[in-house]
Write an enzyme that holds these catalytic residues in place. Structure first.
Site, PDB file in Angstrom:
ATOM      1  N   ARG A 142      30.991  37.242  55.383  1.00 41.09           N
ATOM      2  CA  ARG A 142      31.344  38.554  55.934  1.00 41.09           C
ATOM      3  C   ARG A 142      31.260  39.686  54.899  1.00 41.09           C
ATOM      4  NH1 ARG A 142      36.798  36.137  58.567  1.00 41.09           N
ATOM      5  NH2 ARG A 142      36.355  34.597  56.953  1.00 41.09           N
ATOM      6  N   ASP A 192      40.536  34.467  47.704  1.00 42.15           N
ATOM      7  CA  ASP A 192      40.241  35.785  48.286  1.00 42.15           C
ATOM      8  C   ASP A 192      41.499  36.545  48.672  1.00 42.15           C
ATOM      9  OD1 ASP A 192      40.992  34.335  50.494  1.00 42.15           O
ATOM     10  OD2 ASP A 192      39.311  34.983  51.754  1.00 42.15           O
ATOM     11  N   GLY A 199      35.294  23.298  55.431  1.00 39.07           N
ATOM     12  CA  GLY A 199      36.592  23.830  55.830  1.00 39.07           C
ATOM     13  C   GLY A 199      37.620  23.717  54.716  1.00 39.07           C
ATOM     14  N   ASN A 214      38.039  39.564  53.431  1.00 38.18           N
ATOM     15  CA  ASN A 214      36.881  38.894  54.033  1.00 38.18           C
ATOM     16  C   ASN A 214      35.667  39.815  54.117  1.00 38.18           C
ATOM     17  OD1 ASN A 214      38.282  36.463  54.425  1.00 38.18           O
ATOM     18  ND2 ASN A 214      39.175  37.256  56.308  1.00 38.18           N
ATOM     19  N   LYS A 251      32.002  35.824  47.234  1.00 40.70           N
ATOM     20  CA  LYS A 251      33.172  36.630  47.605  1.00 40.70           C
ATOM     21  C   LYS A 251      34.261  36.661  46.532  1.00 40.70           C
ATOM     22  CE  LYS A 251      36.015  35.323  50.987  1.00 40.70           C
ATOM     23  NZ  LYS A 251      36.528  35.233  52.369  1.00 40.70           N
TER      24      LYS A 251
HETATM   25  C1  UD1 Z   1      42.339  31.113  56.212  1.00 38.22           C
HETATM   26  C2  UD1 Z   1      43.286  30.254  57.066  1.00 38.22           C
HETATM   27  C3  UD1 Z   1      44.103  31.185  57.978  1.00 38.22           C
HETATM   28  C4  UD1 Z   1      44.852  32.193  57.137  1.00 38.22           C
HETATM   29  C5  UD1 Z   1      43.906  32.968  56.176  1.00 38.22           C
HETATM   30  C6  UD1 Z   1      44.721  33.779  55.213  1.00 38.22           C
HETATM   31  C7  UD1 Z   1      42.142  28.120  57.480  1.00 38.22           C
HETATM   32  C8  UD1 Z   1      41.361  27.312  58.427  1.00 38.22           C
HETATM   33  N1  UD1 Z   1      42.522  29.349  57.870  1.00 38.22           N
HETATM   34  O1  UD1 Z   1      41.425  31.760  57.100  1.00 38.22           O
HETATM   35  O2  UD1 Z   1      45.032  30.413  58.736  1.00 38.22           O
HETATM   36  O3  UD1 Z   1      45.538  33.090  57.985  1.00 38.22           O
HETATM   37  O4  UD1 Z   1      43.087  32.050  55.431  1.00 38.22           O
HETATM   38  O5  UD1 Z   1      43.920  34.625  54.415  1.00 38.22           O
HETATM   39  O6  UD1 Z   1      42.452  27.676  56.395  1.00 38.22           O
HETATM   40  N2  UD1 Z   1      37.042  27.814  51.336  1.00 38.22           N
HETATM   41  C9  UD1 Z   1      36.573  26.735  50.625  1.00 38.22           C
HETATM   42  N3  UD1 Z   1      35.871  25.766  51.258  1.00 38.22           N
HETATM   43  C10 UD1 Z   1      35.629  25.806  52.607  1.00 38.22           C
HETATM   44  C11 UD1 Z   1      36.110  26.929  53.321  1.00 38.22           C
HETATM   45  C12 UD1 Z   1      36.819  27.906  52.665  1.00 38.22           C
HETATM   46  O7  UD1 Z   1      36.795  26.642  49.418  1.00 38.22           O
HETATM   47  O8  UD1 Z   1      34.984  24.883  53.115  1.00 38.22           O
HETATM   48  C13 UD1 Z   1      37.803  28.860  50.624  1.00 38.22           C
HETATM   49  C14 UD1 Z   1      37.138  30.220  50.669  1.00 38.22           C
HETATM   50  O9  UD1 Z   1      36.325  30.436  49.529  1.00 38.22           O
HETATM   51  C15 UD1 Z   1      38.331  31.168  50.682  1.00 38.22           C
HETATM   52  C16 UD1 Z   1      39.456  30.347  51.278  1.00 38.22           C
HETATM   53  O10 UD1 Z   1      39.042  29.010  51.265  1.00 38.22           O
HETATM   54  O11 UD1 Z   1      38.701  31.559  49.374  1.00 38.22           O
HETATM   55  C17 UD1 Z   1      39.771  30.767  52.717  1.00 38.22           C
HETATM   56  O12 UD1 Z   1      38.620  30.640  53.510  1.00 38.22           O
HETATM   57  P1  UD1 Z   1      38.257  31.704  54.595  1.00 38.22           P
HETATM   58  O13 UD1 Z   1      37.008  31.275  55.257  1.00 38.22           O
HETATM   59  O14 UD1 Z   1      38.311  33.046  54.011  1.00 38.22           O
HETATM   60  O15 UD1 Z   1      39.463  31.474  55.621  1.00 38.22           O
HETATM   61  P2  UD1 Z   1      40.071  32.524  56.632  1.00 38.22           P
HETATM   62  O16 UD1 Z   1      39.191  32.632  57.822  1.00 38.22           O
HETATM   63  O17 UD1 Z   1      40.421  33.786  55.933  1.00 38.22           O
HETATM   64 CA    CA Z   2      39.995  34.669  53.968  1.00 36.80          CA
END
Ligand code: UD1
Ligand code: CA
Length: 468
Positions: A16, A103, A78, A228, A23
């Site tokens: 995003r 983030d 995830g 994001n 990011k």
């Molecule tokens: C996530 C939470 C959500 C919360 C929000 C708070 C989940 C499923 N959801 O959503 O409940 O309200 O954060 O900001 O956890 N990442 C990895 N590996 C992956 C996916 C993500 O390392 O496979 C890391 C990303 O780099 C990021 C963090 O995890 O730093 C969060 O991922 P992101 O996709 O931003 O989750 P949100 O949709 O914000």
């Molecule tokens: Ca996030």
């Protein structure tokens, strides 16, 4: 004492953001988001910090160095899957594990400490840090049962309309009993709208296993902000900037208009320094006490002692000793070392040069690759000619010397102390102490020549007009 660990999730691409830069590496007030997170965690005295890397793994490692351990998440399946990658490092350990995202740059060490404390006091196997907001869109929602106990967390994309109306959100920060966490992670499935293994599902899994699960609601939603996209990046920067600026003001620095003052997180400023509007202070800039940084100046990694005045100028990797001044509209480039009491006026550029005590370089001058002693006067429009098209050469000027205006000092050359260079000279040879160097064509006046030029005719017409 219970051992404490932390995991930072930083493997995502950050689609995003629509950016070539991963990011978590986007800077907020001069520091990568993930670095902010690590910097705060480092203040919590933890036994181990593991950062989960994937997209841009090399770059993230380059940024954070050896301050954290790393676990690679080769495929981003995830947040639950991400945490599982730390199993080799942490899996069998006893203690509490805090998880946070790379983030969410605004969380403070105090908040993390409070979460650990709350988690330990309640004896829960999992504690989720929550916050309340009128704009919960995009966040996971905290679903509570009829006893107000946390039941589960539902992601935006999986939430029913009723769940979407919940204003308590998952901040993405949790504290777990370490072993319970890794056990439960193996039970997480990807049966959801995004086909991902969600970390928040661990809450429901532990709850259903009859474990105590708790929520700790923080007062300040702002602090929990996740970035994001670029809109959120700007918002987070604004909040961080306000925090930084308030810290300086409380420390005795005057910011004339804090909303229009941009100071990176690691900048140091001494008491009674005044920062005027539109100033940008970046990187590891250090400013002493009793300085005035005038409107629209920018300092990048600059080092300023006390009592310095900077007017509308641009300084990069340069140093200024006490009571010196510069500007308006001057430029200090890397390795410029301005001595005590030195005056650098307007439209002056200094690069890789030392300028001794009380020397004056007042106007329209370039000083590059030079060593100037003290109490020198460099006249207007002097150029230290340092480049022959291939190499840079060095010039030395001794104490108490005088460089007349409009001179070209062609390096390599040495002008001794107490030397005098006549205005308009092009100096190519060394000048001895107490000598005067003059290097220009002699003036020739040719009587009546004025009338040979078109200017004479034009002037005559103007004179005629002015009479009538
Ligand atoms: C996530 C939470 C959500 C919360 C929000 C708070 C989940 C499923 N959801 O959503 O409940 O309200 O954060 O900001 O956890 N990442 C990895 N590996 C992956 C996916 C993500 O390392 O496979 C890391 C990303 O780099 C990021 C963090 O995890 O730093 C969060 O991922 P992101 O996709 O931003 O989750 P949100 O949709 O914000
Ligand atoms: Ca996030």
């Amino acid at each position: 004492m219970t051992a404490k660990y932390a995991i930072i999730l930083a493997a995502g691409q950050g689609t995003r953001m629509k950016s070539k830069l991963y990011k978590v590496l986007h800077p907020v007030c001069g520091k990568a988001m993930v670095d902010h997170v690590l910097t705060q965690l480092e203040q919590d005295n933890l036994d181990e910090i593991v950062t989960i890397i994937g997209h841009g793994a090399d770059k993230v490692q380059e940024t954070l160095g050896t301050r954290t351990k790393y676990a690679l998440q080769a495929e981003q399946l995830g947040t639950g899957h991400a945490v599982l990658q730390a199993e080799d490092i942490l899996g069998d350990k006893e203690g509490m594990t805090l998880i946070t995202c790379g983030d969410t740059p605004l969380f403070t060490a105090e908040t993390f400490a409070k979460l650990f404390e709350h988690h330990e006091q309640t004896g829960a196997k999992a504690t989720v840090l929550t916050a309340k907001t009128d704009a919960p869109f995009g966040y996971g929602r905290v679903v509570r049962d009829s006893h107000d106990e946390v039941e589960k967390i539902v992601e935006q994309k999986d939430a029913t309309p009723q769940e979407q109306a919940i204003n308590e959100i998952n901040t993405g920060v949790y504290c777990f009993d370490n072993q319970a966490l890794f056990k439960a992670l193996h039970e997480v499935t990807n049966d959801n709208a995004q086909g991902e293994y969600y970390l928040p599902d661990v809450i429901e899994i532990l709850k259903n296993a009859g474990e105590v699960v708790s929520a700790y609601c923080m007062d300040d939603f702002e602090e929990s902000m996740g970035v994001n996209d670029r809109v959120a990046l700007a918002k987070a920067t604004e909040i961080m900037q306000r925090r930084i600026n308030e810290k300086h003001m409380r420390n005795g620095v005057t910011l004339v208009d804090p909303k229009a003052t941009y100071i990176d997180v690691d900048v140091v400023i001494g008491q009674d320094t005044v920062i005027e509007p539109g100033v940008v202070l970046k990187g590891n800039t250090v400013i002493g006490s009793d300085c005035v940084i005038g409107a629209h100046s920018q300092l990048n990694d600059a080092l300023l002692a006390d009592g310095i005045t900077v007017k509308a100028s641009y300084l990069e990797k340069a140093q200024m000793a006490k009571n010196s001044n510069i500007g308006p509209y001057s430029h200090l480039r890397p390795e410029a070392q301005i001595g005590e009491g030195v005056h650098i006026g307007n439209f002056v550029e200094v690069k890789k040069a030392q300028i001794g005590k009380n020397t004056k370089v007042g106007h329209l001058t370039y000083v590059g690759d030079a060593t100037l002693g003290q109490e020198i006067n460099v006249g207007c429009g002097t150029v230290f000619v340092n480049y022959d098209g291939q190499n840079k050469h060095h010039t030395t000027v001794g104490d108490y010397s005088f460089i007349g205006s409009g001179s070209n000092i062609i390096a390599p050359v040495e002008i001794a102390d107490h030397a005098y260079v006549a205005a308009g000279s092009t100096i190519t040879e060394d000048v001895a102490s107490r000598a005067m160097a003059i290097a220009r064509g002699r003036q020739v006046n040719k009587a009546g020549y004025y009338d040979r030029y078109p200017v004479a005719k034009a002037a005559a017409e103007t004179e005629e007009k002015n009479k009538s």
